[in-house]
Design a protein around this motif. Structure first.
Motif, PDB file in Angstrom:
ATOM      1  N   VAL A 108       0.826  -1.209   0.000  1.00 22.11           N
ATOM      2  CA  VAL A 108       0.000   0.000   0.000  1.00 22.11           C
ATOM      3  C   VAL A 108       0.862   1.260   0.000  1.00 22.11           C
ATOM      4  CG1 VAL A 108      -1.682   1.319   1.340  1.00 22.11           C
ATOM      5  CG2 VAL A 108      -1.927  -1.150   1.118  1.00 22.11           C
ATOM      6  N   LYS A 109       2.006   1.213   0.649  1.00 20.31           N
ATOM      7  CA  LYS A 109       2.851   2.413   0.767  1.00 20.31           C
ATOM      8  C   LYS A 109       3.656   2.698  -0.502  1.00 20.31           C
ATOM      9  CE  LYS A 109       6.714  -0.127   2.857  1.00 20.31           C
ATOM     10  NZ  LYS A 109       7.606  -0.227   4.032  1.00 20.31           N
ATOM     11  N   TRP A 110       3.579   1.840  -1.495  1.00 22.08           N
ATOM     12  CA  TRP A 110       4.373   2.030  -2.708  1.00 22.08           C
ATOM     13  C   TRP A 110       3.976   3.317  -3.416  1.00 22.08           C
ATOM     14  CZ3 TRP A 110       5.660  -2.790  -6.153  1.00 22.08           C
ATOM     15  CH2 TRP A 110       6.597  -3.582  -5.469  1.00 22.08           C
ATOM     16  N   LYS A 111       4.992   4.065  -3.832  1.00 19.12           N
ATOM     17  CA  LYS A 111       4.763   5.213  -4.694  1.00 19.12           C
ATOM     18  C   LYS A 111       4.810   4.779  -6.153  1.00 19.12           C
ATOM     19  CE  LYS A 111       6.731   8.627  -1.500  1.00 19.12           C
ATOM     20  NZ  LYS A 111       7.737   9.698  -1.338  1.00 19.12           N
ATOM     21  N   GLY A 112       4.488   5.723  -7.017  1.00 21.53           N
ATOM     22  CA  GLY A 112       4.513   5.408  -8.450  1.00 21.53           C
ATOM     23  C   GLY A 112       5.877   4.950  -8.907  1.00 21.53           C
ATOM     24  N   LYS A 113       6.942   5.543  -8.371  1.00 19.52           N
ATOM     25  CA  LYS A 113       8.310   5.180  -8.758  1.00 19.52           C
ATOM     26  C   LYS A 113       8.640   3.762  -8.317  1.00 19.52           C
ATOM     27  CE  LYS A 113      13.133   6.635  -8.328  1.00 19.52           C
ATOM     28  NZ  LYS A 113      13.380   6.251  -9.728  1.00 19.52           N
ATOM     29  N   ASP A 114       8.164   3.357  -7.123  1.00 13.75           N
ATOM     30  CA  ASP A 114       8.416   1.991  -6.652  1.00 13.75           C
ATOM     31  C   ASP A 114       7.815   0.967  -7.616  1.00 13.75           C
ATOM     32  OD1 ASP A 114       9.695   2.943  -4.330  1.00 13.75           O
ATOM     33  OD2 ASP A 114       7.755   3.223  -3.347  1.00 13.75           O
ATOM     34  N   LEU A 115       6.583   1.216  -8.023  1.00 13.37           N
ATOM     35  CA  LEU A 115       5.913   0.293  -8.939  1.00 13.37           C
ATOM     36  C   LEU A 115       6.585   0.310 -10.312  1.00 13.37           C
ATOM     37  CD1 LEU A 115       3.639  -1.628  -9.676  1.00 13.37           C
ATOM     38  CD2 LEU A 115       2.145   0.339 -10.054  1.00 13.37           C
ATOM     39  N   PHE A 116       6.918   1.518 -10.786  1.00 15.18           N
ATOM     40  CA  PHE A 116       7.555   1.654 -12.094  1.00 15.18           C
ATOM     41  C   PHE A 116       8.914   0.958 -12.118  1.00 15.18           C
ATOM     42  CE2 PHE A 116      10.266   4.100 -15.051  1.00 15.18           C
ATOM     43  CZ  PHE A 116       9.564   3.875 -16.225  1.00 15.18           C
ATOM     44  N   ARG A 164       1.984   8.346  -3.933  1.00 17.60           N
ATOM     45  CA  ARG A 164       1.596   6.955  -3.715  1.00 17.60           C
ATOM     46  C   ARG A 164       0.580   6.551  -4.775  1.00 17.60           C
ATOM     47  NH1 ARG A 164       0.198   4.821   2.084  1.00 17.60           N
ATOM     48  NH2 ARG A 164      -1.735   5.959   1.612  1.00 17.60           N
ATOM     49  N   VAL A 165       0.655   5.288  -5.154  1.00 19.61           N
ATOM     50  CA  VAL A 165      -0.212   4.786  -6.228  1.00 19.61           C
ATOM     51  C   VAL A 165      -1.679   4.960  -5.855  1.00 19.61           C
ATOM     52  CG1 VAL A 165      -0.887   2.752  -7.553  1.00 19.61           C
ATOM     53  CG2 VAL A 165       1.529   3.144  -7.005  1.00 19.61           C
ATOM     54  N   LEU A 166      -2.049   4.588  -4.633  1.00 21.91           N
ATOM     55  CA  LEU A 166      -3.458   4.613  -4.226  1.00 21.91           C
ATOM     56  C   LEU A 166      -3.976   6.027  -3.979  1.00 21.91           C
ATOM     57  CD1 LEU A 166      -3.656   1.517  -1.845  1.00 21.91           C
ATOM     58  CD2 LEU A 166      -4.225   1.677  -4.274  1.00 21.91           C
ATOM     59  N   ASP A 167      -3.076   7.013  -3.873  1.00 21.56           N
ATOM     60  CA  ASP A 167      -3.512   8.391  -3.695  1.00 21.56           C
ATOM     61  C   ASP A 167      -3.809   9.073  -5.025  1.00 21.56           C
ATOM     62  OD1 ASP A 167      -3.280   8.100  -0.999  1.00 21.56           O
ATOM     63  OD2 ASP A 167      -1.290   9.022  -0.858  1.00 21.56           O
ATOM     64  N   GLN A 168      -3.574   8.390  -6.126  1.00 20.09           N
ATOM     65  CA  GLN A 168      -3.829   8.950  -7.447  1.00 20.09           C
ATOM     66  C   GLN A 168      -5.173   8.442  -7.976  1.00 20.09           C
ATOM     67  OE1 GLN A 168      -0.329   9.098 -10.046  1.00 20.09           O
ATOM     68  NE2 GLN A 168       0.910   8.269  -8.369  1.00 20.09           N
ATOM     69  N   GLU A 169      -5.600   8.988  -9.112  1.00 19.07           N
ATOM     70  CA  GLU A 169      -6.935   8.686  -9.644  1.00 19.07           C
ATOM     71  C   GLU A 169      -6.935   7.395 -10.460  1.00 19.07           C
ATOM     72  OE1 GLU A 169      -9.113  12.845 -10.352  1.00 19.07           O
ATOM     73  OE2 GLU A 169      -7.282  12.628 -11.534  1.00 19.07           O
ATOM     74  N   CYS A 222      10.226  -2.221 -14.450  1.00 22.11           N
ATOM     75  CA  CYS A 222      11.434  -2.112 -15.287  1.00 22.11           C
ATOM     76  C   CYS A 222      12.427  -3.217 -14.950  1.00 22.11           C
ATOM     77  CB  CYS A 222      12.080  -0.740 -15.119  1.00 22.11           C
ATOM     78  SG  CYS A 222      11.098   0.614 -15.816  1.00 22.11           S
ATOM     79  N   ARG A 223      12.581  -3.508 -13.657  1.00 18.91           N
ATOM     80  CA  ARG A 223      13.495  -4.603 -13.271  1.00 18.91           C
ATOM     81  C   ARG A 223      12.974  -5.939 -13.801  1.00 18.91           C
ATOM     82  NH1 ARG A 223      13.542  -1.867  -8.313  1.00 18.91           N
ATOM     83  NH2 ARG A 223      12.117  -3.410  -7.405  1.00 18.91           N
ATOM     84  N   THR A 224      11.669  -6.120 -13.729  1.00 16.45           N
ATOM     85  CA  THR A 224      11.091  -7.372 -14.228  1.00 16.45           C
ATOM     86  C   THR A 224      11.349  -7.543 -15.728  1.00 16.45           C
ATOM     87  OG1 THR A 224       9.342  -7.212 -12.561  1.00 16.45           O
ATOM     88  CG2 THR A 224       8.968  -8.723 -14.411  1.00 16.45           C
ATOM     89  N   LEU A 225      11.257  -6.450 -16.476  1.00 15.54           N
ATOM     90  CA  LEU A 225      11.476  -6.510 -17.924  1.00 15.54           C
ATOM     91  C   LEU A 225      12.959  -6.472 -18.296  1.00 15.54           C
ATOM     92  CD1 LEU A 225       8.688  -4.024 -19.121  1.00 15.54           C
ATOM     93  CD2 LEU A 225       8.650  -6.523 -19.278  1.00 15.54           C
ATOM     94  N   GLY A 226      13.823  -6.135 -17.338  1.00 15.31           N
ATOM     95  CA  GLY A 226      15.254  -5.996 -17.644  1.00 15.31           C
ATOM     96  C   GLY A 226      15.544  -4.719 -18.413  1.00 15.31           C
ATOM     97  N   LEU A 227      14.747  -3.668 -18.162  1.00 18.11           N
ATOM     98  CA  LEU A 227      14.845  -2.415 -18.905  1.00 18.11           C
ATOM     99  C   LEU A 227      15.640  -1.385 -18.103  1.00 18.11           C
ATOM    100  CD1 LEU A 227      13.747  -0.792 -21.420  1.00 18.11           C
ATOM    101  CD2 LEU A 227      11.901  -0.055 -19.917  1.00 18.11           C
TER     102      LEU A 227
END
Length: 591
Positions: A39-47, A80-85, A51-56
């Protein structure tokens, strides 16, 4: 009803904040992946996780997009991801897409995965007609897309109909010509066959090099209004801002490069752009919604940053990536040359094997023919021997008859004294017997000669039989000598090669040589561009006679006019930027 829905959404949001994790589905151009996030993840954490998963590693081109009402938005990195629309339903669906496009794909895209994702996204936009593409370029792009998927063209594998289920051309292009699917496939395959020797990565890069010259490539368009209230389109891309008329997204009325823009801001629905030239007044326009202004500002900031970044010295990370990419390309080139050499040796070995097989079959045929000739010789010899035996028997019988005739003649002579009449008769009989004896003697001599000739023929037949047997033994011994060459375990000496010969060590001289080759390739690219244009013109000429003018779209008409006038995306941009900033601002406000 509305209050109940709001209450429900509020409970949903509260539940998410209280929960530890939430589910996300990431849709890329190739596949989808779903995972659980904190839940605490920001957009950068998810992004960064995606990217790591894709090897990018070239992350600055991409972003996470989501749908919101009747428009789209990009996930903000600092919130944070959940604080966005983002959508409220789980799993939350986000799209991993290219947000910013390079000015020159060949120079800027380093990683193969980056290039591949751009290829898939641009290809999708062309097929869905979000990027206008002329018919001749569509055919050429389709041929590179086929090469990227199927590799080198092989007539024995890629038979007519192998592209029947592939979506390769925009529907607009297909409907514009009186051509069947087979005719389109034939033209695409003809271009595809010319790309032999390229790898998948090279084919995808050729695709992007052609696509980046299309007028609508890499441009995000938004509906705006100037001070007069005129409906216009604002285009944002890697080079700057462009103003279009709503019905013409190919030719901008005016353009503003990023190096001529000092500041961009918005207040509510009003957008303000301040040029670098202080003598030029700011120009403003209005958008339909505040959310659109936020999106425009994001794209402007990101494209401007990349514009400035391209004109500076590369960072250590980018230099390292480019160095690794060069080494990887060099390694792949060496590997490709090795595989090509192995393939060539294998093809030569197969040709040698086929030649040995052909020679063996020929020798076997010769052996069969010699064997048949030997059988015929044996049959002829047996027949001649039988004839000689018959001739000998006939000669013996004739000799016996001649002896009997002689005895009869003596007997007649002894009885000739019996009387004059009897004597006369006996003389006559004796004369006849003598003539008969003479004839029999001649016949006996003739048959004896025939028997002698038959004996000679028999000797010759036996000699032929002996020669045929000798030849058969020679052929058989030669066939036995050739056979070991066909063994699957044995290979010609030329096919053996040492692994030491395939080793490759990257040295400074090699890297310098590679750099020189890359510079040489850049020069060759300009020459190839001329060849590419000739190829596009040739394709256009081939299909022009089948074109149905009445089905042309307004963009097709505009593209044809631009082509006749010699106007391209880059030439028009240069022409517009040669004007003063003040005149361009005035042009925008007068539209």
């Amino acid at each position: 009803m509305a209050s109940a829905l709001a209450t429900k959404m509020g409970f949903t949001s509260l539940f998410r904040k209280q929960a530890r994790n939430f589910n996300v589905r990431i849709c890329t151009m190739e596949s989808d992946m779903e995972f659980s996030c904190e839940v605490k993840w920001k957009g950068k954490d998810l992004f960064d996780f995606v990217c790591r998963t894709l090897g990018l590693r070239e992350t600055w081109f991409f972003g996470l997009q989501y749908n919101i009402k009747d428009t789209v938005a990009w996930l903000k990195m600092e919130k944070r991801v959940l604080d966005q629309e983002v959508p409220k339903e789980e799993p939350i669906t986000l799209y991993f897409l290219a947000k910013f496009y390079p000015e020159n794909a060949e120079e800027e895209l380093v990683q193969d995965i980056t290039q591949h994702l751009f290829f898939l996204q641009v290809k999708k936009k062309i097929l869905e007609e979000e990027i206008h593409c002329p018919p001749e370029a569509s055919v050429l792009l389709a041929s590179y897309a086929v090469h990227a998927k199927y590799g080198d063209y092989d007539p024995s594998v890629h038979k007519p109909g192998f592209l029947a289920k592939e979506e390769l051309l925009p529907k607009r292009v297909i409907n514009l010509y009186q051509m069947t699917a087979e005719m389109w496939e034939e033209r695409i395959t003809a271009c595809y066959a010319e790309h032999r020797g390229r790898t998948r990565d090279e084919a995808e890069m050729e695709y992007l090099k052609i696509a980046q010259d299309l007028d609508m490539y890499g441009i995000n368009c938004f509906l705006i209004r100037n001070k007069k209230g005129t409906d216009l389109l604002l285009g944002v891309d890697a080079l700057g801002l462009h103003i279009y008329e709503p019905d013409n997204r190919l030719t901008p009325k005016c353009s503003f490069p990023w190096n001529e823009i000092r500041n961009i801001s918005y207040s509510d629905k009003e957008f303000t752009i301040q040029p670098v030239d202080k003598k030029t007044s700011v120009f403003k326009f209005n958008s339909s919604r505040l959310r659109v202004n936020k999106l425009i500002l994001q794209l402007c900031i990101g494209n401007h940053d990349l514009f400035v970044r391209r004109r500076r010295v590369n960072s250590l990370e980018v230099q390292q990536m480019k160095s690794q990419a060069r080494e990887e390309r060099a390694r792949k080139q060496v590997e490709r040359q090795r595989l090509q050499r192995e393939k060539q040796l294998r093809e030569e070995a197969e040709r040698a094997r086929d030649e040995l097989k052909r020679r063996l079959i020929q020798l076997q045929d010769e052996a069969h023919m010699a064997n048949d000739a030997l059988l015929r010789s044996e049959q002829t010899a047996d027949l001649l021997a039988e004839k000689a035996q018959i001739a000998e028997e006939e000669a013996r019988l004739l000799a016996q008859k001649a002896a009997e005739a002689e005895t009869e003649m003596q007997h007649i002579k002894a009885t000739v004294i019996r009387g004059q009449e009897e004597r006369r008769l006996m003389e006559q009989k004796m004369l006849e017997a003598e003539m008969l004896a003479l004839k029999m003697a001649e016949e006996s001599e003739r048959r004896a000669k025939e028997a002698e000739l038959l004996k000679q023929d028999l000797q010759e037949a036996r000699e032929s039989e002996r020669r045929a047997k000798h030849k058969l033994l020679e052929i058989t011994s030669r066939a036995v000598y050739v056979s070991p060459g066909l063994s699957s375990d044995s290979m010609p000496p030329d096919l053996s090669f040492s692994k030491e010969n395939l080793s490759f060590e990257f040295k400074d001289t090699d890297m310098k040589r590679l750099s020189m080759e890359i510079e040489k390739e850049k020069v060759e690219y300009m020459e190839k561009s001329k060849h590419l244009q000739e190829q596009l013109n040739e394709l256009k000429t081939e299909i022009e006679s089948l074109k149905m003018k009445e089905r042309e779209t307004p963009l097709d008409v505009i593209h044809n006019q631009n082509t006749e006038q010699g106007t391209s995306k880059h030439s028009n941009f240069k022409k517009l930027t040669l004007q003063s900033t003040k005149s361009r601002v005035a042009c925008f406000e007068e539209l």
